[in-house]
Motif scaffolding. Structure first.
Motif, mmCIF file in Angstrom:
data_model
loop_
_atom_site.group_PDB
_atom_site.id
_atom_site.type_symbol
_atom_site.label_atom_id
_atom_site.label_comp_id
_atom_site.label_asym_id
_atom_site.label_seq_id
_atom_site.Cartn_x
_atom_site.Cartn_y
_atom_site.Cartn_z
ATOM 1 N N GLY A 10 0.843 -1.203 0.000
ATOM 2 C CA GLY A 10 0.000 0.000 0.000
ATOM 3 C C GLY A 10 0.869 1.241 0.000
ATOM 4 O O GLY A 10 1.617 1.502 -0.945
ATOM 5 N N TYR A 11 0.812 2.011 1.104
ATOM 6 C CA TYR A 11 1.615 3.241 1.206
ATOM 7 C C TYR A 11 3.071 2.933 1.594
ATOM 8 O O TYR A 11 4.016 3.415 0.975
ATOM 9 N N TRP A 12 3.259 2.117 2.634
ATOM 10 C CA TRP A 12 4.597 1.890 3.173
ATOM 11 C C TRP A 12 5.322 0.731 2.494
ATOM 12 O O TRP A 12 6.559 0.733 2.391
ATOM 13 N N GLY A 13 4.580 -0.282 2.042
ATOM 14 C CA GLY A 13 5.184 -1.468 1.430
ATOM 15 C C GLY A 13 6.186 -1.161 0.304
ATOM 16 O O GLY A 13 7.272 -1.765 0.271
ATOM 17 N N SER A 32 2.804 -9.872 -1.972
ATOM 18 C CA SER A 32 1.380 -10.173 -1.922
ATOM 19 C C SER A 32 0.594 -8.932 -1.523
ATOM 20 O O SER A 32 1.015 -8.173 -0.633
ATOM 21 N N ASP A 33 -0.507 -8.718 -2.195
ATOM 22 C CA ASP A 33 -1.473 -7.708 -1.741
ATOM 23 C C ASP A 33 -2.843 -8.174 -2.228
ATOM 24 O O ASP A 33 -2.971 -8.638 -3.374
ATOM 25 N N LYS A 34 -3.830 -8.021 -1.356
ATOM 26 C CA LYS A 34 -5.146 -8.501 -1.772
ATOM 27 C C LYS A 34 -5.852 -7.495 -2.682
ATOM 28 O O LYS A 34 -6.885 -7.816 -3.260
ATOM 29 N N GLU A 93 5.689 -4.526 10.739
ATOM 30 C CA GLU A 93 5.536 -3.077 10.933
ATOM 31 C C GLU A 93 5.217 -2.717 12.375
ATOM 32 O O GLU A 93 4.747 -3.538 13.149
ATOM 33 N N LYS A 94 5.446 -1.473 12.692
ATOM 34 C CA LYS A 94 5.028 -0.941 13.994
ATOM 35 C C LYS A 94 3.560 -0.571 13.898
ATOM 36 O O LYS A 94 3.124 -0.206 12.790
ATOM 37 N N PRO A 95 2.776 -0.586 14.967
ATOM 38 C CA PRO A 95 3.094 -1.280 16.193
ATOM 39 C C PRO A 95 3.025 -2.793 15.960
ATOM 40 O O PRO A 95 2.239 -3.257 15.124
ATOM 41 N N HIS A 121 10.855 -0.299 13.869
ATOM 42 C CA HIS A 121 10.919 0.970 14.594
ATOM 43 C C HIS A 121 11.942 1.832 13.832
ATOM 44 O O HIS A 121 13.072 2.049 14.275
ATOM 45 N N THR A 122 11.480 2.319 12.675
ATOM 46 C CA THR A 122 12.384 2.934 11.686
ATOM 47 C C THR A 122 13.258 4.042 12.262
ATOM 48 O O THR A 122 14.423 4.168 11.913
ATOM 49 N N PHE A 123 12.660 4.871 13.153
ATOM 50 C CA PHE A 123 13.394 6.041 13.634
ATOM 51 C C PHE A 123 14.690 5.687 14.352
ATOM 52 O O PHE A 123 15.610 6.498 14.414
HETATM 53 N N1 LIG Z 1 7.636 2.620 9.981
HETATM 54 C C1 LIG Z 1 7.005 3.662 9.512
HETATM 55 O O1 LIG Z 1 7.488 4.797 9.554
HETATM 56 C C2 LIG Z 1 5.640 3.455 8.919
HETATM 57 C C3 LIG Z 1 5.090 4.425 8.067
HETATM 58 C C4 LIG Z 1 3.826 4.164 7.525
HETATM 59 C C5 LIG Z 1 3.133 3.005 7.842
HETATM 60 N N2 LIG Z 1 3.725 2.110 8.695
HETATM 61 C C6 LIG Z 1 3.008 0.869 9.048
HETATM 62 O O2 LIG Z 1 2.888 0.066 7.879
HETATM 63 C C7 LIG Z 1 1.691 -0.702 7.945
HETATM 64 C C8 LIG Z 1 0.908 -0.467 6.649
HETATM 65 O O3 LIG Z 1 0.570 0.895 6.589
HETATM 66 P P1 LIG Z 1 0.186 1.580 5.195
HETATM 67 O O4 LIG Z 1 0.073 3.046 5.489
HETATM 68 O O5 LIG Z 1 1.101 1.115 4.107
HETATM 69 O O6 LIG Z 1 -1.271 0.970 4.948
HETATM 70 P P2 LIG Z 1 -2.046 0.859 3.574
HETATM 71 O O7 LIG Z 1 -3.470 0.634 3.922
HETATM 72 O O8 LIG Z 1 -1.681 1.979 2.661
HETATM 73 O O9 LIG Z 1 -1.450 -0.471 2.892
HETATM 74 C C9 LIG Z 1 -1.680 -1.753 3.404
HETATM 75 C C10 LIG Z 1 -1.754 -2.725 2.220
HETATM 76 O O10 LIG Z 1 -1.895 -4.050 2.753
HETATM 77 C C11 LIG Z 1 -2.829 -4.753 1.962
HETATM 78 N N3 LIG Z 1 -3.391 -5.835 2.782
HETATM 79 C C12 LIG Z 1 -4.147 -5.711 3.897
HETATM 80 N N4 LIG Z 1 -4.429 -6.928 4.421
HETATM 81 C C13 LIG Z 1 -3.811 -7.830 3.609
HETATM 82 C C14 LIG Z 1 -3.720 -9.252 3.621
HETATM 83 N N5 LIG Z 1 -4.304 -9.976 4.578
HETATM 84 N N6 LIG Z 1 -3.016 -9.848 2.634
HETATM 85 C C15 LIG Z 1 -2.407 -9.123 1.658
HETATM 86 N N7 LIG Z 1 -2.475 -7.769 1.600
HETATM 87 C C16 LIG Z 1 -3.151 -7.136 2.557
HETATM 88 C C17 LIG Z 1 -3.864 -3.714 1.545
HETATM 89 O O11 LIG Z 1 -4.551 -4.112 0.371
HETATM 90 C C18 LIG Z 1 -2.967 -2.489 1.326
HETATM 91 O O12 LIG Z 1 -2.542 -2.383 -0.034
HETATM 92 C C19 LIG Z 1 0.960 -0.249 9.217
HETATM 93 O O13 LIG Z 1 1.238 -1.166 10.238
HETATM 94 C C20 LIG Z 1 1.591 1.085 9.556
HETATM 95 O O14 LIG Z 1 1.598 1.341 10.952
HETATM 96 C C21 LIG Z 1 4.938 2.309 9.214
#
Ligand SMILES: NC(=O)c1ccc[n+]([C@@H]2O[C@H](COP(=O)([O-])OP(=O)(O)OC[C@H]3O[C@@H](n4cnc5c(N)ncnc54)[C@H](O)[C@@H]3O)[C@@H](O)[C@H]2O)c1
Length: 333
Positions: A10-13, A32-34, A93-95, A121-123
């Motif tokens: 999604g956003y972070w992947g 993998s992403d659903k 990922e966190k948490p 815990h990237t920071f």
């Molecule tokens: N370390 C950091 O600085 C940081 C920054 C942003 C987000 N995060 C963490 O990253 C994680 C994801 O956040 P995001 O903002 O990318 O969320 P998001 O919703 O943008 O992306 C999540 C992705 O996971 C997919 N998904 C969900 N359940 C699934 C499953 N069972 N199987 C396959 N795919 C699945 C969704 O379709 C989506 O594309 C969260 O835990 C968030 O706390 C960490």
């Protein structure tokens, strides 16, 4: 080379995939992403990586050594558990999880199967936090008094977690890393204005030796601010994460109290010396972190940001939730 399967694009992947793909110590064999749109983005960026919608194909694959779980918080436990049970190391990922009980269970499975967990815990891998840790550990700041952080912006709203579970893990993990003591108690207050989860919150954490920490997290701020003060007996510092230069400024300022002979002879003296901005290494924290995890796996070492570190943060998050429900009641840890 450690072969990763990444769940969640999604956003972070994409940041995780880009870094794993670019390192010599790691490669990505599966994503993998659903959500088909997410997989289409991945296909455009990486034509040679196998893409699947079912994450179970990753956790069962013989072409994967470690699974990166980059999905919403409520899915971490289930996906990490499946990965561990199928003999895969886990980067999550966190948490770490949605509850202390889930975190404890994952730690137990990993120990039993001799697998490693690392929580993102990237920071902790940024140049700024490394420098601040160096200043504290070498005694430059003196005995710590406080950690005070402002982490506010407009959005990004998460629907499954509150602003505390979204933003506070950053500060809680930094505090855990810098202060290195178990917190004694937590007070948290906050309000839900829009979406059934807190969008503004204030957390106070009490540590031993009168070290106190305060975190202000807010999704309803008109401007983005990332400013942290760390005060010690000898020196104090300001870390502004949004500036390119002089992110960390150390101030030779302080207060000394000396008492004279009589009760009224208390002398307060203020010290105002130089300010300096130490060199902060410019590194991409995720790259450093993922390379470190790969080295830990290759050498059989446990990363410092392991499941136990993840558990300590989740324990504080749960305590903050309990305190908020009681409008700021002190919750002992
Ligand atoms: N370390 C950091 O600085 C940081 C920054 C942003 C987000 N995060 C963490 O990253 C994680 C994801 O956040 P995001 O903002 O990318 O969320 P998001 O919703 O943008 O992306 C999540 C992705 O996971 C997919 N998904 C969900 N359940 C699934 C499953 N069972 N199987 C396959 N795919 C699945 C969704 O379709 C989506 O594309 C969260 O835990 C968030 O706390 C960490």
């Amino acid at each position: 080379m450690i072969r990763f399967g990444v769940i969640g694009y999604g956003y972070w992947g994409p940041n995780i995939v880009r870094n794993l793909h670019g390192l010599d110590s790691t490669c990505v064999t599966m994503i993998s992403d659903k959500n088909p749109a997410a997989l289409a983005r991945a296909r455009k960026a990486y034509s040679s990586i196998e893409l699947v919608s079912d994450p179970m194909e990753i956790v069962r694959s013989t072409n994967v050594d470690a699974v990166a779980v980059i999905t919403p918080v409520w899915t971490h436990y289930e996906l990490a558990k499946a990965a561990l049970e199928n003999g895969k190391h886990v980067f999550v990922e966190k948490p770490f999880t949605s509850s202390v009980a889930q975190a404890e269970e994952l730690i137990e499975i990993a120990a039993r199967k001799n697998l490693k967990i690392m929580v993102d815990h990237t920071f902790l891998f940024t140049g700024a936090v490394s420098k601040i840790k160096e200043l504290i550990d070498s005694g430059v700041l003196g005995d710590l008094y406080y950690y005070d952080s402002l982490r506010v912006n407009l959005g990004l709203f998460q629907h499954d977690v509150s602003v505390i579970w979204d933003l506070a893990p950053h500060d809680l993990s930094i505090m855990d890393h810098l202060i290195k003591r178990d917190p004694e108690a937590i007070v948290a207050t906050g309000e839900m204005h829009l979406d059934g989860v807190e969008d503004v919150a204030y957390i106070t954490v009490y540590f031993p030796d009168r070290i106190i920490a305060h975190i202000n997290v807010n999704w309803l701020s008109p401007v983005k601010m990332r400013t942290t003060l760390v005060g010690g007996q000898k020196k104090m510092l300001v870390w502004n994460d949004l500036v390119a230069d002089e992110k960390v400024r150390v101030y030779d300022k302080g207060v000394d109290i000396t008492s004279g002979e009589g009760l009224r002879d208390i002398l307060v003296s203020y010290r105002t010396g130089d300010m300096w901005a130490p060199q902060v290494p410019q590194v991409e924290a995720l790259r450093v972190e993922l390379d470190y995890f790969a080295k830990c796996l290759m050498e059989g070492n446990t990363p410092f940001n392991d499941g136990m570190a993840g558990l300590r943060i989740v324990r504080m998050l749960e305590a903050a939730d309990r305190s908020i429900r009681k409008r700021g009641e002190l919750v002992h840890l």
